[in-house]
Scaffold this active site. Structure first.
Site, PDB file in Angstrom:
ATOM      1  N   SER A 149      -2.529  14.467  29.992  1.00  0.00           N
ATOM      2  CA  SER A 149      -2.936  13.864  28.722  1.00  0.00           C
ATOM      3  C   SER A 149      -1.980  14.278  27.616  1.00  0.00           C
ATOM      4  O   SER A 149      -1.352  15.343  27.687  1.00  0.00           O
ATOM      5  CB  SER A 149      -4.355  14.325  28.354  1.00  0.00           C
ATOM      6  N   TYR A 163      -9.993  21.298  26.443  1.00  0.00           N
ATOM      7  CA  TYR A 163      -9.660  20.147  27.287  1.00  0.00           C
ATOM      8  C   TYR A 163      -8.137  19.982  27.343  1.00  0.00           C
ATOM      9  O   TYR A 163      -7.562  19.783  28.419  1.00  0.00           O
ATOM     10  CB  TYR A 163     -10.310  18.881  26.731  1.00  0.00           C
TER      11      TYR A 163
END
Length: 258
Positions: A149, A163
Site C-alpha cells: 500500500s 496498518y
C-alpha cells in the site's frame, strides 16, 4: 475488468487470490479468469459477494474454486492453500491480497490486541500463505505477488499508522523473499495501490479524508479497483516480466513517486 488484450500464457494456470471477494481482489479474480486461468477465490466474511462472484465467473465459462478462511488464522489459511491446490491440481501463482485496516488507532493508544489483529491479518498472512504455497510453486516455477500500500511508504495518518507499518513489512518481505525464492524459479513482486475507491475506504475513511487525499493526487482523482489489475497481470506474466523480481509497482495517480 474488461480487457481488450489476451495473454495466452495464463490459459490453464492455477492462481490463488486471497481476499478476492470484493475490491481489488474481485477485479483480479475476474481478470485472471478472463485470461483463462483457474482461479482460487479466497474470502472470509463476505460470503454473499464471494458466491456471487464465483457464479459470475462460472457463468462466463471460467474455472473458479471458492475457499473460506480467516487470513489471520495461520492454520486455517495454510489449509485453504492446500485445499485450493488440491482442487485446482496444483498452483502456478499466489496473490497475497487479503488485508484490512481493521481499525484506526493512534500510536499513542496501540494495544497488544491492536498489534496482533492488524499485523496478523496484513503481515503474518503473507508469510503463512506464501510458505504453504511454496512446495506447489517450486514444482514448475511460478509467482507470488503481494499487495502492499501507499501507506507502507508515507507512514499513513489519522490512526492508520500501524496498518501502514504492516504494509511496509510486506514490501520488505517481498524483497527478501524474491532473493530467496528466485533459485526455485519463483518470481516475487508487489503492487502498492494508492487511494482506491473500494469497500475498504467505504468502511475506514470519511468523505473528508478521501477528499483530502484526492487533493494530493496529481491526476486529480482517486483510483478504481480495475485500474490496479494491469500491474498484477504484468508481474504475473513470464513473457512480460521474466527478469523482474523484488519490485513494487506503485499505482497511485502520482501521489507518491519512487
Amino acid at each position: 475488468m474488461a480487457t481488450s488484450y489476451k495473454l495466452p500464457e495464463f490459459t490453464g494456470k492455477r492462481i490463488l487470490i486471497t481476499g478476492a471477494s470484493t475490491g481489488i481482489g474481485a477485479e483480479l479474480a475476474r481478470a485472471f479468469a478472463a485470461q483463462g486461468a483457474k482461479v482460487g477465490l479466497h474470502y472470509n466474511s463476505s460470503t454473499d459477494a464471494a458466491e456471487a462472484l464465483g457464479k459470475e465467473i462460472s457463468d462466463a465459462g471460467g474455472t473458479v474454486h471458492l475457499v473460506r478462511a480467516d487470513a489471520s488464522d495461520s492454520a486455517a489459511l495454510a489449509k485453504a492453500v492446500d485445499d485450493t491446490a488440491a482442487a485446482l491440481g496444483g498452483l502456478d501463482g499466489l496473490i497475497n491480497n487479503a488485508g484490512a485496516m481493521v481499525r484506526r488507532v493512534a500510536y499513542s493508544e496501540v494495544t497488544d490486541a491492536d498489534y496482533d489483529d492488524i499485523m496478523d491479518l496484513n503481515a503474518r498472512s503473507v508469510l503463512t500463505a506464501s510458505r504453504a504455497a511454496f512446495p506447489y510453486l517450486k514444482k514448475q516455477g511460478g509467482f507470488v505477488i503481494n499487495t502492499t500500500s501507499i501507506a507502507g511508504r508515507n507512514g499513513a495518518s489519522n490512526g492508520a499508522g500501524l496498518y501502514g507499518s504492516s504494509k511496509a513489512f510486506v514490501a520488505n518481505v517481498t524483497r527478501g523473499m524474491a532473493k530467496e525464492w528466485t533459485g526455485s524459479g519463483i518470481r516475487v513482486n508487489a503492487v502498492a495501490p494508492g487511494v482506491i475507491t473500494t469497500p475498504f475506504h467505504e468502511r475506514y475513511s470519511t468523505s473528508e479524508q478521501l477528499e483530502a487525499a484526492r487533493a494530493t493526487v496529481p491526476m486529480g482523482r482517486l483510483g478504481t479497483a480495475d485500474e490496479c489489475v494491469g500491474a498484477f497481470l504484468f508481474l504475473a506474466s513470464d513473457e512480460l516480466a521474466s527478469y523482474i523480481i523484488g519490485q513494487t509497482i506503485e499505482v497511485n495517480g502520482g501521489q507518491i513517486m519512487p
